[in-house]
Scaffold this motif. Structure first.
Motif, PDB file in Angstrom:
ATOM      1  N   LYS A 388       0.803  -1.146   0.061  1.00  0.00           N
ATOM      2  CA  LYS A 388       0.000  -0.069   0.331  1.00  0.00           C
ATOM      3  C   LYS A 388       1.192   1.650  -0.070  1.00  0.00           C
ATOM      4  CE  LYS A 388      -4.243  -1.630  -0.141  1.00  0.00           C
ATOM      5  NZ  LYS A 388      -5.255  -1.083  -0.884  1.00  0.00           N
ATOM      6  N   HIS A 389       2.076   1.196   0.960  1.00  0.00           N
ATOM      7  CA  HIS A 389       2.760   2.585   1.435  1.00  0.00           C
ATOM      8  C   HIS A 389       4.202   1.874   1.251  1.00  0.00           C
ATOM      9  CE1 HIS A 389      -1.043   5.169   1.003  1.00  0.00           C
ATOM     10  NE2 HIS A 389      -1.291   4.586   1.353  1.00  0.00           N
ATOM     11  N   GLN A 390       5.099   2.544   0.633  1.00  0.00           N
ATOM     12  CA  GLN A 390       6.804   2.308   0.691  1.00  0.00           C
ATOM     13  C   GLN A 390       7.009   3.674   1.626  1.00  0.00           C
ATOM     14  OE1 GLN A 390       7.107   1.139  -3.214  1.00  0.00           O
ATOM     15  NE2 GLN A 390       8.799  -0.374  -1.897  1.00  0.00           N
ATOM     16  N   LEU A 391       8.170   3.578   2.522  1.00  0.00           N
ATOM     17  CA  LEU A 391       8.799   5.187   2.644  1.00  0.00           C
ATOM     18  C   LEU A 391      10.094   4.601   3.020  1.00  0.00           C
ATOM     19  CD1 LEU A 391       8.029   7.754   5.103  1.00  0.00           C
ATOM     20  CD2 LEU A 391       9.753   5.636   6.556  1.00  0.00           C
ATOM     21  N   SER A 392      10.954   5.200   3.027  1.00  0.00           N
ATOM     22  CA  SER A 392      12.345   5.263   3.325  1.00  0.00           C
ATOM     23  C   SER A 392      13.007   6.331   3.707  1.00  0.00           C
ATOM     24  CB  SER A 392      13.106   5.157   0.931  1.00  0.00           C
ATOM     25  OG  SER A 392      14.349   5.169   1.293  1.00  0.00           O
ATOM     26  N   ILE A 393      14.226   6.530   4.618  1.00  0.00           N
ATOM     27  CA  ILE A 393      14.473   7.181   4.620  1.00  0.00           C
ATOM     28  C   ILE A 393      16.790   7.143   4.512  1.00  0.00           C
ATOM     29  CG2 ILE A 393      15.646   8.413   7.132  1.00  0.00           C
ATOM     30  CD1 ILE A 393      12.811   7.553   8.465  1.00  0.00           C
ATOM     31  N   ARG A 394      17.224   7.597   4.537  1.00  0.00           N
ATOM     32  CA  ARG A 394      18.635   7.624   4.171  1.00  0.00           C
ATOM     33  C   ARG A 394      19.166   8.716   4.457  1.00  0.00           C
ATOM     34  NH1 ARG A 394      16.513   5.288  -1.446  1.00  0.00           N
ATOM     35  NH2 ARG A 394      17.119   3.410  -1.104  1.00  0.00           N
ATOM     36  N   ASN A 395      19.889   8.622   5.837  1.00  0.00           N
ATOM     37  CA  ASN A 395      20.531   9.571   6.820  1.00  0.00           C
ATOM     38  C   ASN A 395      19.831  10.659   6.674  1.00  0.00           C
ATOM     39  OD1 ASN A 395      22.961   8.064   7.048  1.00  0.00           O
ATOM     40  ND2 ASN A 395      24.122   8.842   4.350  1.00  0.00           N
ATOM     41  N   GLN A 396      19.686  11.591   5.417  1.00  0.00           N
ATOM     42  CA  GLN A 396      19.029  13.000   6.184  1.00  0.00           C
ATOM     43  C   GLN A 396      17.747  13.070   5.062  1.00  0.00           C
ATOM     44  OE1 GLN A 396      22.639  12.850   6.531  1.00  0.00           O
ATOM     45  NE2 GLN A 396      22.370  13.552   8.841  1.00  0.00           N
ATOM     46  N   HIS A 397      17.294  11.900   4.024  1.00  0.00           N
ATOM     47  CA  HIS A 397      16.948  12.525   2.774  1.00  0.00           C
ATOM     48  C   HIS A 397      15.631  11.220   2.847  1.00  0.00           C
ATOM     49  CE1 HIS A 397      15.551  11.371  -1.511  1.00  0.00           C
ATOM     50  NE2 HIS A 397      15.382  12.644  -0.908  1.00  0.00           N
ATOM     51  N   ILE A 398      14.435  11.644   3.496  1.00  0.00           N
ATOM     52  CA  ILE A 398      13.143  10.830   3.367  1.00  0.00           C
ATOM     53  C   ILE A 398      12.173  10.883   2.195  1.00  0.00           C
ATOM     54  CG2 ILE A 398      11.422  10.612   4.870  1.00  0.00           C
ATOM     55  CD1 ILE A 398      12.323  11.759   7.156  1.00  0.00           C
ATOM     56  N   GLU A 399      11.900   9.459   1.614  1.00  0.00           N
ATOM     57  CA  GLU A 399      10.728   9.410   0.501  1.00  0.00           C
ATOM     58  C   GLU A 399       9.831   8.620   0.889  1.00  0.00           C
ATOM     59  OE1 GLU A 399      12.671   7.599  -3.026  1.00  0.00           O
ATOM     60  OE2 GLU A 399      14.038   9.408  -3.480  1.00  0.00           O
ATOM     61  N   LEU A 400       8.904   8.847   0.674  1.00  0.00           N
ATOM     62  CA  LEU A 400       6.781   8.173   0.495  1.00  0.00           C
ATOM     63  C   LEU A 400       6.576   8.005  -0.674  1.00  0.00           C
ATOM     64  CD1 LEU A 400       4.761   7.398   2.480  1.00  0.00           C
ATOM     65  CD2 LEU A 400       4.201   9.990   2.681  1.00  0.00           C
ATOM     66  N   ASP A 401       6.334   6.888  -0.603  1.00  0.00           N
ATOM     67  CA  ASP A 401       6.111   6.274  -2.599  1.00  0.00           C
ATOM     68  C   ASP A 401       6.430   6.927  -2.854  1.00  0.00           C
ATOM     69  OD1 ASP A 401       4.246   4.476  -0.907  1.00  0.00           O
ATOM     70  OD2 ASP A 401       2.407   7.089  -0.550  1.00  0.00           O
ATOM     71  N   GLY A 402       7.608   7.104  -3.384  1.00  0.00           N
ATOM     72  CA  GLY A 402       8.774   7.231  -4.250  1.00  0.00           C
ATOM     73  C   GLY A 402       9.034   9.201  -4.609  1.00  0.00           C
ATOM     74  N   GLN A 403       8.447   9.916  -3.535  1.00  0.00           N
ATOM     75  CA  GLN A 403       8.351  10.971  -3.020  1.00  0.00           C
ATOM     76  C   GLN A 403       8.733  11.610  -2.063  1.00  0.00           C
ATOM     77  OE1 GLN A 403       6.967  13.243  -6.114  1.00  0.00           O
ATOM     78  NE2 GLN A 403       6.901  10.809  -7.163  1.00  0.00           N
ATOM     79  N   ASP A 404       9.516  12.415  -2.661  1.00  0.00           N
ATOM     80  CA  ASP A 404      10.413  13.077  -1.650  1.00  0.00           C
ATOM     81  C   ASP A 404       9.424  14.025   0.018  1.00  0.00           C
ATOM     82  OD1 ASP A 404      12.243  13.429  -2.703  1.00  0.00           O
ATOM     83  OD2 ASP A 404      12.953  15.496  -3.034  1.00  0.00           O
ATOM     84  N   TYR A 405       9.829  13.438   0.905  1.00  0.00           N
ATOM     85  CA  TYR A 405       8.625  13.828   2.085  1.00  0.00           C
ATOM     86  C   TYR A 405       9.280  14.591   2.908  1.00  0.00           C
ATOM     87  CZ  TYR A 405       5.694  12.895   6.012  1.00  0.00           C
ATOM     88  OH  TYR A 405       4.653  13.150   7.438  1.00  0.00           O
ATOM     89  N   THR A 406       8.601  16.214   2.699  1.00  0.00           N
ATOM     90  CA  THR A 406       8.996  17.719   3.335  1.00  0.00           C
ATOM     91  C   THR A 406       9.019  17.756   4.442  1.00  0.00           C
ATOM     92  OG1 THR A 406       8.956  19.000   1.143  1.00  0.00           O
ATOM     93  CG2 THR A 406       9.457  20.628   2.981  1.00  0.00           C
TER      94      THR A 406
END
Length: 589
Positions: A388-406
């Motif tokens: 349903k949803h995917q979230l990624s945190i790589r050091n100081q960068h966050i993406e939710l469902d392939g989009q930058d999470y601000t």
């Protein structure tokens, strides 16, 4: 088809074969003894440790650590017990090796690569000639039982023909001082369920079981059923209502009457709260009259080996028409009635229940039985799932469902790239902010907590996902969601921090977080999730296929669970951390 136990081995201070171990336990022999100044510690303790001559090097074990030597020897011993005519091939890609351990080579710190349980699993597998990629289950005290359940699933879904499960742990100043810092150790031999119990003893052992899918036979032993459930109550104290263990027993036994059981082999650590919690669970589930025992006063607490060892010894005892005595027990010291066995007794039953619990709120139960008292398994639930949803945190960068999470970071004057782990603190303040326990977590748990919170924010906004609040028991919300996390390095960063604290005053707080599954416990407590919580280690935590394969297997074998948080998580340093989580939802096909 059934999942059959075809061979086993135990290496411990009581012997180097399952037979030798069983005969010593039946005779009342204990491996526990008192040690002074062992591991250069400044206090005396009672434990069950391998004799020094066991560790003497031979040409076949050069280059292996103590931990790896014991695991290799146990697996080799089990392989020698495989019945003639079996088509077992250790070099086949259809044979999997699962290592169950809590701390493995931790005594080798600060060598991070040697301490890595993933690397140890590869060393052991290579020494044995295993060609498939090994897996490590590192789920606190329930690791051994959980590893057997993982193996059962992999065989049931036809991913492998044979699975070798080896539970193994050795003791060191790291583990002994850690339990001492928690004031959990008894200086004298432990007394499970006794009114005068005052703590646990630790032990060393390796225990191996080899499993195979086989036709039903009335005289063969099988893993009949079993589940893992979380208390969602506290990281180190079990639920006073025994919520997680009662759920695990309930689900494990729901298709079987209690009358088939020869005994319940408990965890029985001799700590005040564990034994009380197990008594409450057995009472809640109508098992107070079933003979119950604990093997801790023979072996001590062997950590990652415990569940596998207990199952081997109890299976041999029941095969011998015997329920083993609980050594050290004299007078019941729990609030609920439990039928603790005080001397070896006879039985004509052909099944037993194993219960176990651990830090991080995890609990497990497994039913082991002969074919005569169980029926061939019906087909698993057929489910398909969607991410349903995917979230990624790589050091100081966050993406939710392939989009930058601000993130709206307030009062921050430094560039993101220089913030390090304090970035997670800022995200917590901006996006969460209502759970001050966050500040007490180790960095791995902070990472998992923040990632899961952001992921679940998206899930709750998604009208296609039915999300309900936690409730008290069986089949209701809270039991329907699992957490399956994988890692390459686990808690190595916290291991290093605790090792530094040992130079002054060992920190009990840090020591608890040297169990990497604490991150799943933190998420479960926050969300009220009582479903399965699992922490495993893989060499490549980017292998999304492997992650989803196990999730699919769990969803197909554990009917109440329909949703899961699945992903990988690693924290190595303030500027090297990563989490990749997804939320999956399932439907019956």
């Amino acid at each position: 088809m059934m999942i059959e136990i075809i061979a086993d081995n135990i290496i411990s201070p009581l012997g180097i074969s399952s037979k030798e171990n069983y005969e010593n336990v039946k005779a009342g022999v204990t491996g526990l003894q008192k040690y002074e100044h062992k591991f250069n510690l400044d206090f005396a303790f009672t434990a069950s440790l391998m004799p020094e001559k066991f560790w003497e090097d031979s040409s076949s074990f050069l280059g292996l650590s103590r931990f790896e030597k014991m695991a290799v020897r146990s697996v080799q011993g089990a392989i020698r017990e495989i019945p003639d005519g079996t088509d077992f091939d250790i070099t086949s890609g259809r044979t999997l090796f699962i290592l169950s351990s809590t701390k493995g080579n931790v005594e080798l710190l600060p060598d991070v690569e040697r301490v890595s349980l993933v690397n140890s699993a590869h060393v052991i597998a290579q020494k044995l000639g295993i060609t498939s990629t090994p897996q490590v289950v590192c789920n606190a005290c329930i690791s051994g039982v959980h590893a057997l359940l993982v193996a059962k699933r992999f065989i049931a879904c036809d991913a492998y023909d044979y699975v070798i499960v080896c539970g193994c742990d050795v003791q060191s100043s790291f583990t002994i001082s850690g339990f001492q810092s928690l004031k959990a150790l008894s200086a004298s031999p432990c007394r499970p369920f006794d009114i005068d119990r005052n703590g646990l003893n630790l032990g060393e052992a390796a225990a191996t079981v080899i499993l195979h899918k086989a036709d039903w036979h009335p005289d063969h032993w099988y893993l009949a059923s079993g589940v893992v459930r979380n208390d969602a109550y506290h990281q180190t104290a079990p639920s006073p209502k025994a919520t997680g263990l009662a759920m695990a027993i309930h689900r494990t036994m729901e298709d079987y009457p209690a009358e088939i059981l020869a005994c319940v082999n408990t965890h029985g650590t001799s700590t005040l709260f564990n034994d009380e919690m197990e008594a409450v669970a057995l009472s809640r589930e109508g098992l107070a009259d079933i003979p119950a025992n604990s093997l801790k006063a023979y072996y001590g607490h062997t950590m990652g080996a415990t569940g596998v060892l207990d199952i081997i010894i109890t299976r041999m005892a029941v095969d011998d028409h015997t329920v083993l005595a609980t050594k050290g027990f004299d007078e019941l010291g729990v609030s609920r009635r439990v039928n603790i066995v005080t001397q070896n007794t006879t039985t004509d039953k052909q099944a037993f229940l194993k219960t176990i619990a651990g830090f991080g709120g995890c609990n497990a139960a497994i039913l082991v039985a002969k074919g005569a008292v169980i029926k061939p398994e019906s087909s698993s639930v057929k489910r398909s799932f969607t991410v349903k949803h995917q979230l990624s945190i790589r050091n100081q960068h966050i993406e939710l469902d392939g989009q930058d999470y601000t993130i709206a970071l307030e009062d921050v004057n430094e560039p993101l790239s220089e913030m390090g782990i304090s970035f997670l603190k800022q995200v917590y303040k901006s996006e969460i902010g209502d759970y001050p326990r966050f500040y007490k977590m180790d960095n791995l748990s902070k990472l998992g907590f923040v990632a899961s919170e952001l992921l679940l924010h998206a899930v709750r906004k998604d009208s296609s996902v039915e999300v309900t609040s936690a409730s008290s028991f069986a089949g209701q919300s809270g039991e329907d969601t699992a957490i399956l996390l994988y890692s390459k390095y686990g808690s190595i960063s916290t291991d290093q921090s605790y090792a530094l604290s040992m130079q002054d005053i060992p920190s009990p707080h840090l020591f608890t977080y040297t169990l990497p599954n604490m991150v799943t416990g933190e998420i479960a407590i926050r969300q009220g999730y009582h479903g399965e919580t699992s922490f495993c280690l893989l060499h490549d935590n980017q292998d999304v296929t492997a992650l989803l394969r196990e999730a699919q297997s769990m969803l197909s074998s554990d009917a109440p669970i329909t949703k899961a948080i699945v992903g990988s998580i690693d924290y190595l340093s303030d500027n090297n951390f990563e989490a990749q989580l997804c939320f999956i939802d399932s439907i019956c096909d």
